[in-house]
Structures are given as C-alpha cells and as structure tokens.
Motif scaffolding. Sequence first.
Motif, short mmCIF file in Angstrom:
data_model
loop_
_atom_site.label_atom_id
_atom_site.label_comp_id
_atom_site.label_asym_id
_atom_site.label_seq_id
_atom_site.Cartn_x
_atom_site.Cartn_y
_atom_site.Cartn_z
N GLN A 45 45.66 37.44 33.98
CA GLN A 45 44.67 38.45 34.51
C GLN A 45 43.54 37.53 35.21
O GLN A 45 42.92 37.82 36.09
CB GLN A 45 43.91 39.21 33.63
CG GLN A 45 44.80 40.35 33.06
CD GLN A 45 44.31 41.25 32.25
OE1 GLN A 45 43.01 41.35 32.20
NE2 GLN A 45 45.10 42.09 31.44
N ALA A 46 43.34 36.35 34.82
CA ALA A 46 42.65 35.32 35.57
C ALA A 46 42.97 35.06 37.03
O ALA A 46 42.12 34.74 37.84
CB ALA A 46 42.27 34.11 34.78
N TYR A 47 44.00 35.25 37.20
CA TYR A 47 44.60 34.79 38.55
C TYR A 47 44.47 36.15 39.56
O TYR A 47 44.70 35.96 40.59
CB TYR A 47 46.09 34.30 38.45
CG TYR A 47 46.37 33.00 38.08
CD1 TYR A 47 45.83 31.99 38.63
CD2 TYR A 47 46.47 33.03 36.51
CE1 TYR A 47 46.12 30.54 38.03
CE2 TYR A 47 46.67 31.75 35.96
CZ TYR A 47 46.47 30.39 36.73
OH TYR A 47 46.61 29.35 36.34
N THR A 48 44.50 37.34 38.77
CA THR A 48 44.66 38.64 39.51
C THR A 48 43.14 39.41 39.46
O THR A 48 43.29 40.31 40.06
CB THR A 48 45.77 39.39 38.92
OG1 THR A 48 45.31 39.70 37.61
CG2 THR A 48 47.17 38.64 39.13
N THR A 49 42.21 38.79 39.35
CA THR A 49 40.85 39.36 39.30
C THR A 49 39.88 38.54 39.81
O THR A 49 40.00 37.17 39.74
CB THR A 49 40.56 39.84 37.69
OG1 THR A 49 40.56 38.75 36.96
CG2 THR A 49 41.37 40.87 37.17
N GLY A 50 38.64 39.07 40.28
CA GLY A 50 37.62 38.23 40.72
C GLY A 50 37.74 37.50 41.97
O GLY A 50 38.75 37.72 42.88
N ARG A 51 37.10 36.41 42.01
CA ARG A 51 37.27 35.54 43.24
C ARG A 51 38.55 34.93 43.50
O ARG A 51 39.13 34.56 44.42
CB ARG A 51 36.13 34.49 43.30
CG ARG A 51 36.04 33.78 44.48
CD ARG A 51 34.92 32.63 44.34
NE ARG A 51 34.66 32.12 45.45
CZ ARG A 51 34.00 30.90 45.55
NH1 ARG A 51 33.29 30.49 44.66
NH2 ARG A 51 33.85 30.04 46.77
N ALA A 52 39.09 34.60 42.24
CA ALA A 52 40.50 33.98 42.40
C ALA A 52 41.60 34.95 43.14
O ALA A 52 42.35 34.39 43.74
CB ALA A 52 40.98 33.60 40.95
N ARG A 53 41.78 36.13 42.63
CA ARG A 53 42.55 37.09 43.38
C ARG A 53 42.26 37.01 44.89
O ARG A 53 43.43 37.13 45.53
CB ARG A 53 42.23 38.55 42.87
CG ARG A 53 42.93 39.51 43.40
CD ARG A 53 42.53 41.00 42.87
NE ARG A 53 43.17 42.01 43.51
CZ ARG A 53 42.84 42.58 44.43
NH1 ARG A 53 41.72 42.43 45.05
NH2 ARG A 53 43.60 43.77 45.07
N LEU A 54 41.09 37.34 45.37
CA LEU A 54 40.79 37.19 46.68
C LEU A 54 41.24 36.11 47.57
O LEU A 54 42.01 35.84 48.53
CB LEU A 54 39.27 37.41 47.18
CG LEU A 54 38.59 38.59 46.39
CD1 LEU A 54 37.03 38.72 46.85
CD2 LEU A 54 39.28 39.84 47.11
#
Length: 356
Positions: A264-273
């Motif tokens: 989920q760290a890769y698919t949420t927040g700034r990382a996702r964008l």
Amino acid sequence: MSGGDGIPREPRSDAGAGDVHARTFGSGAREARGERSAEPRPEFRSYYGRPVLKPPVWTWEVPAYLFTGGLSAGSALLAAGADLTGRPALRRAGRLGGFGALVASTGLLIADLGRPERFHHMLRVAKPSSPMSVGTWILVAYGPGSGLAAVAELLPAPVRAGLPGRLLCRAARPAGLSAAALAPGLAAYTAVLLSQTAVPAWHDARRQLPFLFTGSAAASAAGLGMLLAPPAEAGPARRLGAIGAAAEVVAARLIERRPGLVPQAYTTGRARLLRLASEGLTLAGALATVSVARRSRPAAAAAGLALLAGSALQRFGTFEAGVASTRDPAYVVVPQRERLNTADAGHTGRIGREVP
C-alpha cells in the motif's frame, strides 16, 4: 471471581496463565480451521505515536543518483552494441550520455555524503557483505572505461590523425566494452542497497526491485539514444526501450500486487502519483517507440523524452514509498503480527497432529 464470603478475589496466577495459553492457542487453532474468533483483533500502536523506524535522512540527491546511475549503465551497454554494429551516431550518444550521467551520479553521491573526503574513505575498505561497498567499487571500476571512451568521441579530427589520437581511438573500443561488462552490476546494485535496509517498502520488494531498476535503466538509456541519434541508427535503442519499458511496468505491477499491507505504500499518497505518472509516460514512450518513432525524428525525440521522464519518476516514486512506509507504524507492526499468528497456527496444528 468471588469466594464464599462474597469478597472479590483475583484469579490464581497459574489459572490465569493457563487461560491465556488456552486463548492464544485456541484462537490460532480456530484461525487455522478457517473459523472466525469472537475476540476482537488487537490494534497496533507505538510509543506516543512515534514511528517504529527512523525515516531515511536522504534528500532528493539519492533518487536522482539512482536515476543517473542507471542511465549511465544502460547507455554504456547501448554504446557498446552500437560500436560493434557500426552505428557511430548512436555510439557517440551512448558514450557521451553515459559518461555525463556518470559525472552527475558521482556528484550527487558526494553531495549526499556531505563531504567529498567521505567518498575517498569508502575506498579504504572492501566488504563483500556490504552493498554500498560493492557498489562503490563497481562505480570506480566502471568509471575509467566510460571516461576513456567518451574522451575518444570528443577528439577533433586533427588530433585523431596524430599518433596519440590514433592510440586513444584504438583503446576506446576495449574501454567501452569494459564499461559495458560492469554496467549490469551498476544498474542493479542500488536496488540491492535499498532492499537490504529495514525500510519495509524496500525490503518487502527485494525480489522485484532489481528487475524494476534494470528495466528502468534500459528504458532511460534507450530514450537518450532515440533523442540524440537519427532514426536510421536508433533501431537498437528502440528495441531496448520496448524491452526495458515492459520489464519496468511488469515489475512495478508485481510490487503493487504483493500480498500484505506493505505494497500500500506504493499505491497511496505521493508515491502513487509519481508512479502513475511514470507508468503513463513509460507506456506512451514505448508505444511511440514501436510505431511512429521509426519514421519521424520529432516523434522519436518525444518518445525518448517520455521514457527518460518515466524512468526518473519511477525512482522518485520508489524512494517516496520507502520513506512513507517508515512513518506509519502499521507497515512494521502488522506484518510482524501476521507472521507471529502464522507461526502460532502452525505450532497449534503440529500439536493437534501429535496428540491422539
């Protein structure tokens, strides 16, 4: 509980321990049989809400270093292939671009270390068990070949006609081939460096990160070759770009679809964008690479810029995911408890098979 006189009394310590043991293994057995426990699942928490892990203190220089190192490695491979197949414009673009990226990468690494002498201190030892030490020596061994091949491309015609110039031009091919031989290690060692840390998002993706980084390095080098070389000579760059883009996108999707909480760290927040923008640019660049880039120089340049930008955003997105995973205690506590519950369930199952 209370005695016969009605006075409340604490339960005996041995009975309490037995109850806790029974509840623990009973819950594990029910979960192993697929039954839902009536007891509420405990919630994770950390001391005073502080992160369990200390977030990385690295700044923007580190993801930029990851990108430029991969770009240099991929360009060295592309230049060696162009040299062996008689494509001088593509060879020149790969050699000069690779060495320029190497200079930028070295400067970014020294800037991150804080003082230039720290880079020298890293060369005082060689530790095969340390990815940073191994990567530093790969960088040092890679540099002379890349630099010599680039200098040969910059020699003016009068200098090439002289004896020193002819000797340097003859040494350029073996120098370029030596850099190409070390290029895969240079492109992949940074992935090993990140995955061997305690950062959950990087460590959990340790099997996919090397493929992600090498695919990204290939795509960026191909983008540079398409940007600087004419379409008539850029055939190897187009093929490398398509392969690298496919490897990058597939590895990124595999990371996002891993079981557990950490992806989920890769698919949420700034990382996702950042990663969504990277995937869009990479796919657009790859599509143009196998279609219009063959016939149009502007289209080839646009595809090359898209691949370069997509590769850079991929590194920044991966870096941001790692930082985010250290700020939230859930990324540390939840996987630990899942492993403990799995171990308890397995232990309970063994006990059930052993007891008649």
